[in-house]
Design a protein around this motif. Structure first.
Motif, PDB file in Angstrom:
ATOM      1  N   ARG B  57       0.806  -1.230   0.000  1.00 43.86           N
ATOM      2  CA  ARG B  57       0.000   0.000   0.000  1.00 43.86           C
ATOM      3  C   ARG B  57       0.833   1.272   0.000  1.00 43.86           C
ATOM      4  N   GLY B  58       2.149   1.144  -0.215  1.00 41.70           N
ATOM      5  CA  GLY B  58       3.021   2.317  -0.135  1.00 41.70           C
ATOM      6  C   GLY B  58       3.103   3.124  -1.421  1.00 41.70           C
ATOM      7  N   GLY B  59       2.703   2.547  -2.526  1.00 42.75           N
ATOM      8  CA  GLY B  59       2.765   3.291  -3.776  1.00 42.75           C
ATOM      9  C   GLY B  59       3.076   2.428  -4.979  1.00 42.75           C
ATOM     10  N   VAL B 209      11.166  -4.036   3.363  1.00 41.16           N
ATOM     11  CA  VAL B 209      10.525  -2.762   3.672  1.00 41.16           C
ATOM     12  C   VAL B 209       9.062  -2.855   3.241  1.00 41.16           C
ATOM     13  N   ASN B 210       8.161  -2.582   4.171  1.00 40.45           N
ATOM     14  CA  ASN B 210       6.734  -2.564   3.857  1.00 40.45           C
ATOM     15  C   ASN B 210       6.075  -1.342   4.478  1.00 40.45           C
ATOM     16  N   ASN B 211       4.979  -0.951   3.858  1.00 41.54           N
ATOM     17  CA  ASN B 211       4.233   0.232   4.267  1.00 41.54           C
ATOM     18  C   ASN B 211       3.369  -0.031   5.521  1.00 41.54           C
ATOM     19  N   VAL B 212       3.043   1.026   6.236  1.00 43.51           N
ATOM     20  CA  VAL B 212       2.212   0.955   7.448  1.00 43.51           C
ATOM     21  C   VAL B 212       0.864   0.268   7.179  1.00 43.51           C
ATOM     22  N   GLU B 213       0.188   0.674   6.102  1.00 46.06           N
ATOM     23  CA  GLU B 213      -1.128   0.085   5.824  1.00 46.06           C
ATOM     24  C   GLU B 213      -0.986  -1.384   5.434  1.00 46.06           C
ATOM     25  N   THR B 214       0.072  -1.724   4.707  1.00 41.35           N
ATOM     26  CA  THR B 214       0.309  -3.124   4.347  1.00 41.35           C
ATOM     27  C   THR B 214       0.374  -3.962   5.629  1.00 41.35           C
ATOM     28  N   MET B 215       1.148  -3.489   6.606  1.00 38.58           N
ATOM     29  CA  MET B 215       1.290  -4.194   7.882  1.00 38.58           C
ATOM     30  C   MET B 215      -0.036  -4.285   8.634  1.00 38.58           C
TER      31      MET B 215
END
Ligand SMILES: Cc1cc2nc3c(=O)[nH]c(=O)nc-3n(C[C@H](O)[C@H](O)[C@H](O)COP(=O)(O)O)c2cc1C
Ligand code: SF4
Ligand code: FES
Lengths: 205, 434
Positions: B57-59, B209-215
């Motif tokens: 979900r980071g881009g 590296v993963n996005n906040v929403e992904t987590m």
């Protein structure tokens, strides 16, 4: 002799201990330096260098890359007004102009009484409350000029001292408890994980 | 009509004032997923995420499961969570870190277990003062609760999470720049290849590296199964997603809705969502995925909110932020402001990005503020073409990271869609809206 006050020094040492490599504590330590002095002073830089095992030139060179670190004194309250796209569409530029008049300082400078520094910021990720205003990185949510003026008056009279602590994003961030995994632990566990995974793959064959 | 029956996956606690506390989290099913995950093999947890087909979900929208499985051969050392959220008009991670920090922390523990890493970092942009407080508090609470630290919930698994503050630099959202910042350096993106930090990341070791929403999606996926997640949405765009809606709409905000089953029109006009345009004006254009994305006109309002659907029309869903401009908005001024942003935030390593962004910004400034010339339109397109040859989307890569090639998105789109507005600015000697 430490330039940091003893409480700040203690927090700094705790932070350094959290990371597998000391230099990683650079940004949090610069935040602490700014919390104590109001900006990143030469003395603060020297202490951060000592704590991170780097040189003052490296610390300064790193700090100057980041917008939040002020290498010169700033007002007690740093007021940021966003003019990026969502705020622009909500009149952010005009809002910034108004803020400049109300605070009596040009964008990017400090008011004569040393109370305020005004900054034009990029998006502050609060775009549904445009135009967005932060004071010392606390969202103020004053989207009308009247509300902004009232907030400035409250700041002057000290009414907002609880909501807007002095500089330092980390002023109320303090880690408590827990394990601090050492590099060796991380490496050992990694080898163990690999072995466990391989044996599970063997088993399922 | 918008389709609003899907469960709330990441914003289920939005109606609670105290949604950020451990007490509320535990009362609403918190840390159940972690207990369940710890009874499974790590690979089995990763398989659920793979089955969910959760796109990052980071881009960039890369499948999280795939990113993790690339590592099967070389085990990962570190998990780094990207909470730098600085793409203009993106504010969904802000919502998650302030309002549901435990969900994020639980997601990070689950991911760490699946990857078998013992050290994770949550990097939050420094301007999130309250977010930093809330996430650190959640981490402290998790330690006290036994959900973090040595032998989590009595298992063999141990994990340490460090909350790391950024300090104001958009470029640190780019994952290799973020790693540099985490190493205590200037945030310069690293030269690729390697394309993934999974090969060489933090301290030169394999890193995810993963996005906040992904987590934040992970607790739900573990509780309900990857298949249940994949049953929502359609095609590659599964599940729900947080959309950050901003600009000239009546109800700007963060909305969690099912992917693909809803269109841009639903999001912007549904009374339960955007509620339509302020003063019921006409929509002029909208940006579908952060200011790096090429713009769309009203003719694309019925496009579904899906990653491939938006890509098929030559743009991207990106960071999930939608900016609406209406007939009262000046597109020249909007474009100028966006280019000013890129020019300020370019890290300066690559000539096309550093010089191109400044040059474009100056030309845009003259057009908006007086002194613009007709030739400036061709000059602008030429500059854009030099940064991203061919002006295709996704763009040709001429620089170390994709910040550079994103600069032309708005300029090219605005000139293509609204040439008359630019001409009016030249003829009027500045902005006719003033
Ligand atoms: C200039 C630039 C800025 C970025 N900013 C962010 C950001 O603020 N947050 C984020 O999660 N990803 C950002 N990304 C994408 C990251 O590089 C990376 O793809 C992402 O964090 C991976 O997580 P995901 O797979 O879970 O989406 C940015 C990329 C670029 C090129
Ligand atoms: S494209 Fe721009 S931001 Fe990215 S590395 Fe090059 S100069 Fe820096
Ligand atoms: S555009 Fe101003 S806060 Fe996002």
């Amino acid at each position: 002799m430490s330039h940091f006050r003893s409480d700040i020094r203690q927090r700094a040492e705790e932070l350094v201990a959290l990371y597998p490599r000391t230099r990683s504590a650079m940004l949090p330590l610069l935040h602490l330096a700014q919390e104590q002095d109001g900006y990143v002073s030469d003395e603060g830089i020297a202490e951060v260098a000592e704590l991170t095992g780097t040189t003052p030139a490296e610390v300064r060179g790193t700090a100057s890359f980041y917008d939040m670190f002020h290498l010169e004194p700033v007002g007690k309250y740093v007021v940021g007004v966003c003019t990026n796209i969502a705020c622009l569409l909500a009149g952010g530029e005009e809002f910034l102009e108004h803020a400049s008049q109300k605070l009596g300082c040009a964008v990017g400078s400090m008011s004569e009484d040393g109370l305020f520094t005004l900054e034009e910021t990029e998006c502050l990720a609060d775009c549904d409350r445009a135009p967005v205003v932060q004071v010392n990185h606390r969202y103020m949510r004053t989207t009308t000029t009247d509300a902004f003026d009232a907030m400035v008056d409250d700041l002057r009279s000290g009414k907002l001292d609880h909501d807007v602590p002095p500089h330092g994003t980390l002023i109320r961030v303090r880690r408590s408890g827990g394990l601090r995994a050492s590099r060796q632990e991380v490496a050992d566990q990694r080898i163990a994980a690999k072995a466990a995974r391989e044996s599970r793959i063997e088993e399922t064959k | 009509m918008a389709s609003l029956d899907a469960p709330r996956i990441v914003s289920s606690r939005r109606d609670y004032q105290d949604s950020f506390t451990l007490a509320r989290y535990l009362e609403t099913g918190g840390y159940v997923a972690l207990r369940k995950a710890l009874t499974m093999f790590p690979e089995a947890v990763a398989s659920e995420v793979d089955a969910a087909s959760l796109l990052g979900r980071g881009g960039a929208g890369f499948p999280a499961g795939r990113k993790w499985s690339m590592l099967r051969k070389s085990p990962i050392s570190y998990l780094v969570v990207n909470g730098d959220e600085s793409e203009p008009a993106t504010f969904k991670d802000h919502y998650l870190v302030e309002r549901d920090p435990h969900q994020l922390v639980e997601g990070v523990i689950i991911a760490s277990y699946a990857l078998q890493v013992n050290q994770a970092f949550i990097y939050l942009r420094g301007e999130f003062a309250l977010g930093l407080e809330r996430v650190q508090q959640a981490v402290n609470d998790a330690y006290a609760h036994g959900a973090l630290g040595s032998k989590i919930f009595g298992s063999d698994f141990s994990l340490d999470i460090v909350v790391h503050p950024g300090a104001g630099a958009y470029i640190c959202g780019e994952e290799t720049a973020l790693i540099e910042a985490l190493e205590g350096k200037r945030g310069f993106p690293r030269i690729k290849p390697p394309f993934f930090p999974a090969v060489t990341g933090l301290y030169g070791e394999p890193t995810v590296v993963n996005n906040v929403e992904t987590m934040s999606n992970l607790p739900w996926i573990v509780n309900n199964g990857g298949a249940a997640f994949a049953a929502l949405g359609a095609g590659r765009s599964t599940g729900t997603r947080l959309f950050a809606l901003a600009g000239r709409v009546k109800n700007p905000g963060v909305y969690e809705i099912e992917m693909v089953k809803n269109t841009f029109r639903d999001l912007i006009y549904d009374p339960k969502l955007g509620g339509g345009i302020i003063d019921d004006k006409q929509i002029k254009a909208f940006i579908p995925g952060g200011v790096s994305a090429p713009w769309f006109g009203p003719e694309l309002l019925d496009l579904p909110l899906g990653q491939d659907e938006v890509a098929g029309e030559g743009s991207m869903l990106g960071s999930g932020s939608i900016v609406v401009m209406d007939e009262t908005s000046c597109v020249v001024r909007a474009t100028w402001r966006i280019t000013k942003f890129f020019s300020r935030e370019s890290c300066g390593q690559c000539t096309p990005c550093r010089e191109g962004s400044g040059w474009i910004e100056r030309a845009m400034y003259r057009l908006e503020h007086g002194g613009g010339r007709m030739e400036d339109l061709d000059l602008l397109l030429d500059l854009c073409d030099n940064i991203a040859p061919g002006l295709t989307w996704p763009p040709q890569q001429t620089t170390i990271c994709v910040l550079g090639p994103s600069i032309p998105s708005s300029v090219h789109a605005a000139i293509k869609m609204f040439r008359d507005d630019f001409v009016a600015h030249v003829e009027h000697g500045g902005c006719p809206h003033e």
